[in-house]
Design a protein around this motif. Structure first.
Motif, mmCIF file in Angstrom:
data_model
loop_
_atom_site.group_PDB
_atom_site.id
_atom_site.type_symbol
_atom_site.label_atom_id
_atom_site.label_comp_id
_atom_site.label_asym_id
_atom_site.label_seq_id
_atom_site.Cartn_x
_atom_site.Cartn_y
_atom_site.Cartn_z
ATOM 1 N N ALA A 99 -36.618 17.243 14.329
ATOM 2 C CA ALA A 99 -35.359 17.544 15.021
ATOM 3 C C ALA A 99 -34.786 16.263 15.623
ATOM 4 O O ALA A 99 -35.515 15.497 16.257
ATOM 5 N N SER A 101 -31.620 15.296 17.924
ATOM 6 C CA SER A 101 -30.410 15.637 18.686
ATOM 7 C C SER A 101 -30.202 14.725 19.900
ATOM 8 O O SER A 101 -29.247 14.910 20.651
ATOM 9 N N THR A 123 -34.945 14.457 7.676
ATOM 10 C CA THR A 123 -35.133 15.482 8.685
ATOM 11 C C THR A 123 -35.259 16.857 8.023
ATOM 12 O O THR A 123 -35.085 16.987 6.814
ATOM 13 N N TYR A 127 -33.068 22.446 10.758
ATOM 14 C CA TYR A 127 -32.705 21.924 12.072
ATOM 15 C C TYR A 127 -31.624 20.848 11.996
ATOM 16 O O TYR A 127 -31.251 20.271 13.019
ATOM 17 N N SER A 128 -31.115 20.568 10.804
ATOM 18 C CA SER A 128 -30.098 19.520 10.667
ATOM 19 C C SER A 128 -28.727 19.972 11.142
ATOM 20 O O SER A 128 -27.853 19.150 11.414
ATOM 21 N N SER A 133 -27.159 18.506 16.898
ATOM 22 C CA SER A 133 -27.790 17.662 15.876
ATOM 23 C C SER A 133 -26.962 16.396 15.655
ATOM 24 O O SER A 133 -25.728 16.448 15.614
ATOM 25 N N TYR A 153 -41.715 23.815 7.158
ATOM 26 C CA TYR A 153 -40.972 22.827 7.944
ATOM 27 C C TYR A 153 -41.412 21.406 7.600
ATOM 28 O O TYR A 153 -42.584 21.139 7.378
ATOM 29 N N ASN A 172 -40.421 15.002 19.297
ATOM 30 C CA ASN A 172 -39.194 15.202 18.543
ATOM 31 C C ASN A 172 -38.104 14.349 19.169
ATOM 32 O O ASN A 172 -38.140 14.045 20.367
ATOM 33 N N THR A 174 -35.326 14.700 20.597
ATOM 34 C CA THR A 174 -34.428 15.605 21.313
ATOM 35 C C THR A 174 -34.439 15.266 22.797
ATOM 36 O O THR A 174 -35.381 14.645 23.305
#
Length: 229
Positions: A99, A101, A123, A127-128, A133, A153, A172, A174
């Motif tokens: 992920a 973001s 990726t 989750y793209s 994102s 995944y 991740n 994020t």
């Protein structure tokens, strides 16, 4: 006679100093070469969540004293260390992350791209397109991003800088992972660890080549079936 005697004494002193300096120089050279051979590769561990701090001085060093945001300034944190390692790239950066973001990480990747560093991002397809994102931002900047659409995944979380530095762990890319979760990142230059990750990235990058996927979809059913016989 006095001048000849003085000259002889001076010559003897110079020769004596040379006899002392030569072995000392050889010893120092030997120590230097040994130190270079035995120098350990970079190895560092970062833990998260990271302390909140201003990051502008990392992206623009001249702003260290002129940024007036309310966050602490000049503070070294796990996240600032991570950004510095990423921004140290001079030729290439391969990112393989589930992920993506985090806007500061995206900003670092785009900055490297503008410097002429070759960037490849892989990726997970599911989750793209989530809210926040950065995949669209990266593609708009001209960075090549591939999405893994396998049934499982693409859960890797690693990056390779200049084919020499590995950044991997549970993190991740994020905001939640950086600021809220208990995570870890290992950074190493150990070739025995870096090489397998380069190989894995290369494997996944080829596997998720859009042209290859398109070609497989266009093959007749009997050809596809025969490939598995």
């Amino acid at each position: 006679m006095d001048s000849i005697h003085s000259m002889m004494m001076w010559t003897m002193k110079v020769v004596g100093l040379a006899l002392v300096a030569i072995p000392l120089s050889v010893e120092l050279l030997g120590w230097f070469l040994h130190h270079r051979r035995t120098k350990k590769p970079l190895s560092e561990v970062l833990f998260f969540p990271s302390e909140l701090a201003c990051l502008e001085h990392i992206f623009t060093p001249s702003l260290l004293c002129s940024c007036y945001c309310p966050l602490p300034h000049g503070v070294e944190t796990s996240f600032s260390r991570l950004l510095r390692h990423l921004l140290s790239a001079s030729s290439s950066l391969d990112v393989c992350v589930f992920a993506f973001s985090n806007m500061d990480l995206s900003r670092a990747v785009v900055a490297l791209h503008k410097r002429g560093v070759t960037i490849r991002v892989l990726t997970d397809n599911d989750y793209s397109a989530i809210l926040g994102s950065q995949v669209g931002i990266l593609r708009k900047a001209g960075i090549c991003v591939r999405c893994d659409a396998d049934s499982g995944y693409m859960h890797h979380k690693f990056a390779v800088v200049d084919s020499q530095l590995l950044i991997t762990g549970s993190l991740n890319w994020t905001i939640t992972a950086v600021q809220g979760n208990m995570e870890n990142v290992v950074i190493t230059q150990d070739p025995d660890l870096v090489r397998p990750f380069i190989k894995e990235f290369h494997r996944l990058w080829l596997l998720n080549d859009p042209d290859r996927k398109r070609s497989n979809k266009q093959k007749p059913a009997h050809v596809t079936a025969g490939a598995h016989d």
